[in-house]
Design a protein around this motif. Structure first.
Motif, PDB file in Angstrom:
ATOM      1  N   ASP A  12      15.515  28.951  71.935  1.00 48.10           N
ATOM      2  CA  ASP A  12      16.217  27.750  71.499  1.00 48.10           C
ATOM      3  C   ASP A  12      15.668  26.562  72.280  1.00 48.10           C
ATOM      4  OD1 ASP A  12      18.039  25.649  71.006  1.00 48.10           O
ATOM      5  OD2 ASP A  12      19.603  27.092  70.506  1.00 48.10           O
ATOM      6  N   LEU A  13      15.056  25.638  71.549  1.00 45.07           N
ATOM      7  CA  LEU A  13      14.452  24.476  72.196  1.00 45.07           C
ATOM      8  C   LEU A  13      15.310  23.235  72.019  1.00 45.07           C
ATOM      9  CD1 LEU A  13      10.734  25.064  71.132  1.00 45.07           C
ATOM     10  CD2 LEU A  13      11.956  25.930  73.135  1.00 45.07           C
ATOM     11  N   GLY A  14      16.617  23.417  72.127  1.00 48.57           N
ATOM     12  CA  GLY A  14      17.527  22.294  72.007  1.00 48.57           C
ATOM     13  C   GLY A  14      17.836  21.956  70.561  1.00 48.57           C
ATOM     14  N   GLY A  15      18.549  22.839  69.891  1.00 49.97           N
ATOM     15  CA  GLY A  15      18.870  22.617  68.490  1.00 49.97           C
ATOM     16  C   GLY A  15      17.757  22.981  67.542  1.00 49.97           C
ATOM     17  N   PHE A  16      16.719  23.580  68.064  1.00 51.57           N
ATOM     18  CA  PHE A  16      15.544  23.913  67.275  1.00 51.57           C
ATOM     19  C   PHE A  16      15.062  25.292  67.715  1.00 51.57           C
ATOM     20  CE2 PHE A  16      10.758  23.423  67.206  1.00 51.57           C
ATOM     21  CZ  PHE A  16      10.629  23.719  65.858  1.00 51.57           C
ATOM     22  N   GLN A  17      15.154  26.259  66.817  1.00 50.84           N
ATOM     23  CA  GLN A  17      14.803  27.629  67.179  1.00 50.84           C
ATOM     24  C   GLN A  17      13.371  27.986  66.791  1.00 50.84           C
ATOM     25  OE1 GLN A  17      17.772  30.359  65.594  1.00 50.84           O
ATOM     26  NE2 GLN A  17      18.874  30.292  67.519  1.00 50.84           N
ATOM     27  N   VAL A  18      12.720  28.707  67.690  1.00 49.27           N
ATOM     28  CA  VAL A  18      11.394  29.258  67.433  1.00 49.27           C
ATOM     29  C   VAL A  18      11.476  30.760  67.630  1.00 49.27           C
ATOM     30  CG1 VAL A  18       9.018  29.390  68.244  1.00 49.27           C
ATOM     31  CG2 VAL A  18      10.135  27.172  68.066  1.00 49.27           C
ATOM     32  N   ARG A  19      10.979  31.499  66.667  1.00 47.27           N
ATOM     33  CA  ARG A  19      10.956  32.964  66.754  1.00 47.27           C
ATOM     34  C   ARG A  19       9.524  33.414  66.979  1.00 47.27           C
ATOM     35  NH1 ARG A  19      14.718  31.225  63.351  1.00 47.27           N
ATOM     36  NH2 ARG A  19      16.804  32.154  63.489  1.00 47.27           N
ATOM     37  N   ARG A  20       9.284  34.068  68.107  1.00 47.86           N
ATOM     38  CA  ARG A  20       7.927  34.500  68.473  1.00 47.86           C
ATOM     39  C   ARG A  20       7.765  35.975  68.123  1.00 47.86           C
ATOM     40  NH1 ARG A  20       6.192  31.605  73.482  1.00 47.86           N
ATOM     41  NH2 ARG A  20       6.270  30.042  71.826  1.00 47.86           N
ATOM     42  N   ALA A  21       6.929  36.246  67.110  1.00 53.85           N
ATOM     43  CA  ALA A  21       6.736  37.614  66.621  1.00 53.85           C
ATOM     44  C   ALA A  21       5.515  38.290  67.233  1.00 53.85           C
ATOM     45  CB  ALA A  21       6.610  37.599  65.097  1.00 53.85           C
ATOM     46  N   VAL A  22       4.567  37.514  67.708  1.00 53.72           N
ATOM     47  CA  VAL A  22       3.370  38.013  68.398  1.00 53.72           C
ATOM     48  C   VAL A  22       3.089  37.027  69.530  1.00 53.72           C
ATOM     49  CG1 VAL A  22       0.886  38.480  68.189  1.00 53.72           C
ATOM     50  CG2 VAL A  22       2.397  39.028  66.266  1.00 53.72           C
ATOM     51  N   PRO A  23       2.802  37.509  70.743  1.00 59.49           N
ATOM     52  CA  PRO A  23       2.686  38.921  71.120  1.00 59.49           C
ATOM     53  C   PRO A  23       4.046  39.557  71.438  1.00 59.49           C
ATOM     54  CG  PRO A  23       2.176  37.519  73.011  1.00 59.49           C
ATOM     55  CD  PRO A  23       2.422  36.598  71.847  1.00 59.49           C
ATOM     56  N   THR A  24       4.152  40.834  71.107  1.00 58.19           N
ATOM     57  CA  THR A  24       5.294  41.658  71.474  1.00 58.19           C
ATOM     58  C   THR A  24       4.754  42.999  71.958  1.00 58.19           C
ATOM     59  OG1 THR A  24       5.483  42.533  69.231  1.00 58.19           O
ATOM     60  CG2 THR A  24       6.819  40.593  69.756  1.00 58.19           C
ATOM     61  N   LEU A  25       5.644  43.835  72.457  1.00 56.48           N
ATOM     62  CA  LEU A  25       5.201  45.155  72.918  1.00 56.48           C
ATOM     63  C   LEU A  25       4.570  45.953  71.783  1.00 56.48           C
ATOM     64  CD1 LEU A  25       8.161  46.207  75.250  1.00 56.48           C
ATOM     65  CD2 LEU A  25       5.854  45.502  75.923  1.00 56.48           C
ATOM     66  N   GLN A  26       5.121  45.777  70.556  1.00 56.85           N
ATOM     67  CA  GLN A  26       4.607  46.549  69.413  1.00 56.85           C
ATOM     68  C   GLN A  26       3.348  45.939  68.819  1.00 56.85           C
ATOM     69  OE1 GLN A  26       7.748  45.204  69.711  1.00 56.85           O
ATOM     70  NE2 GLN A  26       9.243  46.440  68.592  1.00 56.85           N
ATOM     71  N   ALA A  27       3.122  44.655  69.040  1.00 59.08           N
ATOM     72  CA  ALA A  27       1.963  43.985  68.444  1.00 59.08           C
ATOM     73  C   ALA A  27       1.445  42.916  69.395  1.00 59.08           C
ATOM     74  CB  ALA A  27       2.334  43.365  67.098  1.00 59.08           C
TER      75      ALA A  27
END
Length: 287
Positions: A12-27
């Protein structure tokens, strides 16, 4: 379903969401893609917007694609461009560039929506120190077509026999998709590594439900059937595997830890250059 479903990390960047899908443990990566961010959807109040201050990059290319809203891009090459839905911004950092991304002033007068994807592509080892470049590609210059209720746009690389004009450094697979309810699509199997990200809506892959705002890595050589049960927005990404491991620290990507240490020093000592009209400086993070 011949695939793996991955839940992104939410910031949450202050009323603005970012979803980080890569890099993750699976990818850790998918093809050349080492960083996959889903921005929004957001709707900023009058006077508000995105303000990503000037920051540096090396060893990668940033790829920006929007479904809604606008972002002003400025960089140390002198680029000053506004990206809007359907356009592509491809910035090759190479040996070093700095840029800022902000909601344009006119967009802030009333309210400012934003919804899109920003990804990073690691450059092949021979190209990590290439000269920095920035290219803006208008929506109507990209291959786009409709089939059986699906609208497809090739952002970069090749897919379904179409090739984007965006200059890439390795085999790349990057497609924006909008499907109407009940639309079905057999996913192109030409890329070695592939992933599907559902930004919005409900869908199935080979009959199995896919949760919205998740990344799905696809098994090699398969042609799974994507079916929309509601209107969906989605992105396909991938390509040829990386030519070796990459180190990621802050905004730097490199096959060499020593090169990242040099980039840190270059930023501290002002060697990335300045951005006309946006002189703000941010220090290195402490971790």
């Amino acid at each position: 379903m011949t695939a793996t479903v991955i839940a992104p990390r939410v910031h949450d960047l202050g009323g603005f969401q970012v979803r980080r899908a890569v890099p993750t443990l699976q990818a850790r990566s998918v093809g050349p893609f080492v960083f996959v961010d889903h921005m929004g959807p957001a709707d900023f109040a009058a006077g508000q917007g995105v303000d990503v201050r000037p920051h540096p990059h090396i060893g990668l290319a940033t790829v920006t694609f929007l479904w809604d809203g606008a972002i002003g891009h400025r960089d140390t090459l002198g680029s000053d461009t506004i990206i809007r839905p359907g356009d592509v911004n491809w910035m090759t950092a190479g040996r070093g560039i700095a840029h800022s991304e902000r909601t344009p002033a006119l967009e802030r007068v009333d309210h400012a929506p934003l919804h899109g994807m920003q990804t990073w592509v690691a450059l092949p080892k021979p190209d990590e120190e290439t000269a920095p470049e920035f290219h803006h590609h208008a929506a109507d210059t990209l291959p786009h077509w409709e089939q059986h209720g699906a609208r497809l746009r090739v952002i970069a690389g090749r897919a379904w026999g179409h090739e984007s004009p965006v200059r890439v450094f390795a085999e790349t697979f990057n497609v924006a998709m909008d499907l109407q309810p009940e639309a079905e699509l057999a996913i192109d199997d030409s890329a070695v590594e592939r992933a599907l990200y559902i930004l919005e809506g409900e869908a199935q892959l080979d009959g199995a439900d896919i949760p919205a705002r998740h990344l799905v890595t696809l098994d090699r050589g398969t042609r799974p059937i994507l079916r929309a049960t509601t209107p969906i927005k989605a992105m396909l990404l991938g390509g040829e595997p990386l030519d070796g491991p990459r180190h990621l620290w802050w905004n730097f990507v490199s096959s060499s830890k020593e090169r990242i240490e040099q980039a840190k020093q270059d930023w501290l000592e002002g060697r990335f250059g300045t951005i006309t009209g946006d002189p703000e400086f941010i220090p290195l993070p402490d971790h």
